[in-house]
Design an enzyme around this catalytic site. Sequence first.
Site, PDB file in Angstrom:
ATOM      1  N   GLU A  97      14.179   6.215  16.018  1.00  0.00           N
ATOM      2  CA  GLU A  97      14.217   6.516  14.589  1.00  0.00           C
ATOM      3  C   GLU A  97      14.343   8.027  14.480  1.00  0.00           C
ATOM      4  O   GLU A  97      13.405   8.758  14.814  1.00  0.00           O
ATOM      5  CB  GLU A  97      12.954   6.047  13.868  1.00  0.00           C
ATOM      6  CG  GLU A  97      13.036   6.292  12.368  1.00  0.00           C
ATOM      7  CD  GLU A  97      11.704   6.203  11.648  1.00  0.00           C
ATOM      8  OE1 GLU A  97      11.676   6.547  10.454  1.00  0.00           O
ATOM      9  OE2 GLU A  97      10.706   5.816  12.272  1.00  0.00           O
TER      10      GLU A  97
ATOM     11  N   LYS B 256       2.675   9.423  23.983  1.00  0.00           N
ATOM     12  CA  LYS B 256       2.671  10.876  23.939  1.00  0.00           C
ATOM     13  C   LYS B 256       2.737  11.290  22.472  1.00  0.00           C
ATOM     14  O   LYS B 256       3.800  11.249  21.844  1.00  0.00           O
ATOM     15  CB  LYS B 256       3.867  11.494  24.674  1.00  0.00           C
ATOM     16  CG  LYS B 256       3.726  13.031  24.795  1.00  0.00           C
ATOM     17  CD  LYS B 256       5.055  13.752  24.934  1.00  0.00           C
ATOM     18  CE  LYS B 256       5.662  14.105  23.615  1.00  0.00           C
ATOM     19  NZ  LYS B 256       4.886  15.093  22.808  1.00  0.00           N
TER      20      LYS B 256
ATOM     21  N   GLU C 240      19.028  18.368   7.900  1.00  0.00           N
ATOM     22  CA  GLU C 240      17.673  17.944   7.560  1.00  0.00           C
ATOM     23  C   GLU C 240      16.757  19.170   7.476  1.00  0.00           C
ATOM     24  O   GLU C 240      16.459  19.802   8.483  1.00  0.00           O
ATOM     25  CB  GLU C 240      17.146  16.960   8.604  1.00  0.00           C
ATOM     26  CG  GLU C 240      15.813  16.350   8.228  1.00  0.00           C
ATOM     27  CD  GLU C 240      15.302  15.368   9.271  1.00  0.00           C
ATOM     28  OE1 GLU C 240      14.698  14.364   8.881  1.00  0.00           O
ATOM     29  OE2 GLU C 240      15.510  15.615  10.477  1.00  0.00           O
TER      30      GLU C 240
ATOM     31  N   CYS D 222      10.819  11.770   7.157  1.00  0.00           N
ATOM     32  CA  CYS D 222      12.190  11.447   7.573  1.00  0.00           C
ATOM     33  C   CYS D 222      12.863  10.514   6.578  1.00  0.00           C
ATOM     34  O   CYS D 222      14.084  10.513   6.438  1.00  0.00           O
ATOM     35  CB  CYS D 222      12.221  10.864   8.981  1.00  0.00           C
ATOM     36  SG  CYS D 222      11.091   9.494   9.251  1.00  0.00           S
TER      37      CYS D 222
END
Length: 378
Positions: A197, A122, A331, A231
């Site tokens: 992750e 996906k 973040e 990331c």
Amino acid sequence: ATARAAFPGWAATTPQERAEVLRRLAAGLSARQEEIASAITAEMGAPISLSRTAQVGFPAAVIESIAGLAGEFPWTEEIGNSLIVREPIGVVGAITPWNFPLQQVVSKLAPALLAGNTMVLKPSENAPLTARILAEVAAEAGVPAGVFNVVYGTGPVVGEAMSAHPGIDMISFTGSTRAGRRISAVASETVKRVALELGGKGANIILDDADLPDAVTQGLMRAFSNGGQVCGAWPRMLVPAARQDEVVALAVEAVRQYLVGDPTDEATRVGPMASEAHRAKVNGYIERGIADGARLVFGGPGRPEGLTTGAYVRPTIFADVDPDSMIAREEIFGPVLTIIPYADDDEAVAIANGTQYGLTSGVFGAPEHALAVARRLR
């Protein structure tokens, strides 16, 4: 069901046969490099020069590298009276983000296929074009029908269904911490293997014996590459308090080279954010940093001068950032660098480790000194 039906036949092939298919896949991606790079630039805004190299060139090299493991990986191993046979897990469900829409898929697909697994992917609904091209190239490379399947949709619908599905043996997910928690909870009902992750808030620790120009230049690149939508970026630059002004001057001088604009322009280094919603999120963090008292030394809220439309943000640098402030802890996933002063190595390590996130960090300094500090990072 298609992936499960294709699994026995694919698992029965030899690793060398599977490696040859991967090599053809890598060659197919390289042959369509310009088309794929243009698709990535169109769907998530990466500058075209970055799309050609990091977004397309690197994934093709990764596939080649993984294919090369076929002959050296210990598929079977004798230990005492036991024969250890490493077998494929089965059907792997992969859920990938939009920021590196080819690399994030390839990093899951190549090892899964080499090991003899089949896959249901996906891709992010924000980056659907690349996955379609990859599926076409995979079919042309000889990946049998059913071995690699693409299902479009949103996380709460398709991702949820994949995580719960008893026919999927493993979920590999890259994305937000919130979604990772949900996947772990849902997948536990069918006792799947889960690989996550999640977010990152990497620290770039610049020690007092570092080469400052080098450390700042490399640190800025790792903070602003792909518009900061990485990331594994280093959005926190930790610097000796006595040398913060030097670092700020170097950073401001370097960031002036980061031209913001049309991502199809060869000169552009920072394109638009991947969506208008994400632009608003990043801009909100910039406004919050100002409100919380961080010293704005470059950039700021709003679109860059001359860009009245599009999901653009201004590359932004804050100094004198409180390590407990929102911009230092959450973040942001945009071109926002927070410069945080520290008193000594112990404080630098404490600040670097003082986050819920992991992934990558950097340490610049004399080699032995830098390595000693790096070993203390979690």
